[in-house]
Scaffold this motif. Structure first.
Motif, PDB file in Angstrom:
ATOM      1  N   ASN A 168       0.971  -0.988  -0.082  1.00 38.84           N
ATOM      2  CA  ASN A 168       0.015  -0.039  -0.060  1.00 38.84           C
ATOM      3  C   ASN A 168       0.995   1.422  -0.051  1.00 38.84           C
ATOM      4  O   ASN A 168       1.751   1.333   0.846  1.00 38.84           O
ATOM      5  N   VAL A 171       0.590   3.673   3.241  1.00 37.24           N
ATOM      6  CA  VAL A 171       1.326   3.094   4.439  1.00 37.24           C
ATOM      7  C   VAL A 171       2.708   3.447   4.258  1.00 37.24           C
ATOM      8  O   VAL A 171       3.507   3.840   5.221  1.00 37.24           O
ATOM      9  N   THR A 274      -4.299   1.752   8.588  1.00 35.79           N
ATOM     10  CA  THR A 274      -4.753   0.721   7.944  1.00 35.79           C
ATOM     11  C   THR A 274      -6.351   0.216   8.445  1.00 35.79           C
ATOM     12  O   THR A 274      -6.761  -0.461   7.702  1.00 35.79           O
ATOM     13  N   ILE A 288      -3.171  -5.303   8.773  1.00 34.25           N
ATOM     14  CA  ILE A 288      -3.022  -4.232   9.810  1.00 34.25           C
ATOM     15  C   ILE A 288      -1.547  -5.000  10.444  1.00 34.25           C
ATOM     16  O   ILE A 288      -0.627  -4.055  10.541  1.00 34.25           O
ATOM     17  N   HIS A 291       1.410  -4.656   8.140  1.00 32.18           N
ATOM     18  CA  HIS A 291       2.259  -3.433   7.965  1.00 32.18           C
ATOM     19  C   HIS A 291       2.931  -2.944   9.173  1.00 32.18           C
ATOM     20  O   HIS A 291       4.015  -2.358   9.259  1.00 32.18           O
TER      21      HIS A 291
END
Length: 596
Positions: A168, A171, A274, A288, A291
């Motif tokens: 992502n 992030v 997230t 979640i 990351h």
């Protein structure tokens, strides 16, 4: 010194170990990829369990999933452990080898330096030892940390950051945004600590030098009952070091707290972001933890940034003085290349002046000749420049002005090692190495046979006393008396058998019997050699073929004993003072009464 300059200086020491470096780098890359597997496995596990929970699948399917994941993780950990072992082993091997090369190079280098290097106030033994030890320690620690800690951490961080961006972009941007802030804080911390570290280096040098001085002066300290004063001097340095250390720790803890705060803020932002992406259906719930784990891999080296800066700054600070010692080209002895077949010992000083590095003028326009195969005595009060002349003749120092000739050739043209192989020295206090009597005599000519060493000892009138010892020639040389040690030094000289000999107060600080025994040894070694003697012994002076009288760095008289004494000049005053100090009149009356 800057970081690029430092690495440029380390590169020549690392070049011989290219293979070790390549192996370490390859294992680092493999280990960095392996370190990210847990994050991917965790994301997959959470997502699959979530699917099973939503679908209300039986427990057996969940256990099968857990079993397969466990096998994969176990296999990964085995591979990762092997990779880490190899990476750390090669990194440590590299550190040990480079440390060895650093140590050997500094020893090889300082052995080529002029005597002026060692007599400089900046190069006192305690300070020199501290600079060398601290320099090698900090440089090798930097190499170790780079290949074992720093490189793997940053490789992990880069790969983890790539994975975050791949999963992502938003992030990933959060992870990237934290890095400059961390770098700024780490740099500020390092800058703040640099001053403290420089002060600590000075404190350590002073402390070590003072301890060495204390040990060397222990007899004087105890005789004057100065233990409390010496303890207070040491205590002062210790308290200053303590204050410096406390200031260093306080600064480190403050910056560490700021960095930890920044990191936790970044974790909170990632959790919130997230969670929003999960709720909006853009990523799965497993992302979640995925990351957060990847961000931990990114922040791990940044958390260590202060330590990395510490290591680099230590290396920068301590390497400055280390490389100053290693690269002092101006301190290297001039060598020359002249090597004659024979050295006769015809010496001449022409208008020689000399000034020590500290500015002390020792000689002023000195000119005189020394004939071969004769004994020349240098006479004068303390500080007249007698020992300085011997140091110049042996090329320990070079004249500030003027020239010195040996057999008609400028002394500067002679190969230094060749010259010293043909010169022998007996000093007021000769160094006896830790080891046996045999080893100490053999130092005069390495590889000599036992018969040659025994013959040299006999010529020095020490063989019989050696044989009386329980271990004979295998006894500890440092356990001998002062007179015996002096004769060991003379035996060493007989073994070397040089055509030129310098005797600098060879019987000073010895008792009368030892002096008489040493005189026999010296009389034996003087035969058929060029001898220059510095002595306050009347018997040594009047036995000389020529006498050079010095005063305040200048030659004031030259000639033989009878002529100089008859002139009633400086020599007459010195000789009379020597005779009066011996109370020769009373000695003469005592001997006359004994004859009656």
């Amino acid at each position: 010194m800057t970081i690029p300059q430092l690495f440029k200086k380390i590169v020549p020491f690392a070049k011989p170990y290219r293979r070790l470096i390549i192996y370490t780098l390859l294992l680092t890359v493999v280990g960095s990829f392996a370190a990210q597997i847990n994050a991917f496995i965790l994301r997959y596990t959470v997502d699959q369990i979530n699917v099973l929970m939503v679908a209300k699948e039986p427990l057996s399917k969940g256990m099968y999933l857990v079993g397969m994941i466990s096998i994969v993780l176990l296999a990964k950990e085995i591979i990762y452990a092997l990779v880490q072992f190899g990476q750390k082993f090669y990194g440590e091997k590299l550190r040990i080898y480079i440390a060895r090369d650093f140590s050997q190079s500094i020893v090889d280098r300082i052995l080529t330096y002029r005597l002026a290097f060692y007599t400089s106030a900046d190069n006192e033994s305690g300070k020199l030892a501290t600079r060398i030890d601290a320099g090698i320690s900090s440089l090798t620690r930097l190499v170790q940390n780079f290949f074992i800690d720093i490189l793997p951490l940053f490789a992990n961080a880069i790969i983890a950051l790539i994975c975050m961006f791949y999963a992502n972009v938003y992030v990933g941007l959060v992870g990237v945004a934290v890095i400059p802030l961390y770098l700024y804080i780490g740099q500020a911390q390092a800058s703040k600590l640099t001053g403290f570290r420089r002060q600590m280096r000075n404190y350590r040098e002073s402390k070590n030098n003072r301890i060495i001085s204390l040990i060397d002066s222990i007899l004087v300290i105890k005789s004057f009952v100065r233990e409390p004063e010496e303890a207070k001097r040491h205590e002062k340095i210790q308290y200053e070091m303590t204050e410096n250390q406390m200031a260093t720790r306080k600064t480190s803890f403050l910056y560490d707290s700021i960095k930890n705060f920044v990191e936790q803020i970044a974790v909170v932002i990632i959790i919130v972001l997230t969670a929003y992406l999960v709720l909006s259906g853009q990523i799965t719930i497993g992302a979640i933890m995925f990351h957060i784990m990847l961000f931990n891999n990114v922040s791990a080296p940044i958390r260590q940034l202060h330590r990395i800066y510490d290591e680099v700054n230590d290396a920068l600070i301590y390497s400055e003085s280390f490389f100053e010692i290693l690269e002092s080209d101006e301190q290297i002895e001039s060598k020359g290349n002249y090597k004659p077949v024979h050295i006769h010992g015809d010496l001449e000083l022409r208008h020689v002046s000399f000034e020590y590095p500290n500015g002390t003028v020792a000689l002023k326009d000195v000119s005189f000749a020394i004939k071969p195969n004769e004994i020349t005595a240098l006479v004068g009060l303390s500080g007249a420049g007698k020992s300085t002349i011997i140091n110049l003749l042996d090329k320990f120092y070079e004249p500030s002005h003027g020239q010195i000739f040996l057999d008609g050739v400028d002394l500067a043209s002679y190969d230094t090692a060749f010259l010293r192989q043909h010169i022998g020295m007996v000093l007021q206090r000769n160094h006896i190495f830790k080891g046996t009597i045999f080893e100490n005599i053999e130092y005069g000519k390495m590889g000599s046979s036992r018969e040659e060493i025994i013959e040299a000892a006999k010529k020095a009138y020490i063989h019989e006393q050696i044989m009386e010892l329980p271990k004979g020639y295998d006894a500890d040389a440092q356990s001998l008396s002062g007179g015996q040690q002096q004769r060991i030094a003379i035996a060493r000289l007989f073994l070397k058998n040089p055509p030129i000999i310098f005797l600098d107060e060879p019987t000073a600080n010895l008792d009368a019997i030892a002096t008489e025994q040493i005189k026999n040894s010296l009389d034996a070694i003087k035969k058929d050699r060029t001898v220059i003697i510095v002595s306050h012994s009347i018997s040594q002076i009047i036995d000389s073929n020529a006498i050079v009288v010095m005063e305040k760095g200048c030659v004031v008289e030259k000639g033989q004993h009878e002529d100089l004494y008859a002139n009633k000049g400086t020599y007459y005053d010195i000789f009379s003072a020597m005779a009066n100090s011996l109370n020769l009149n009373k000695i003469s009356r005592t001997l006359q009464s004994d004859e009656r």
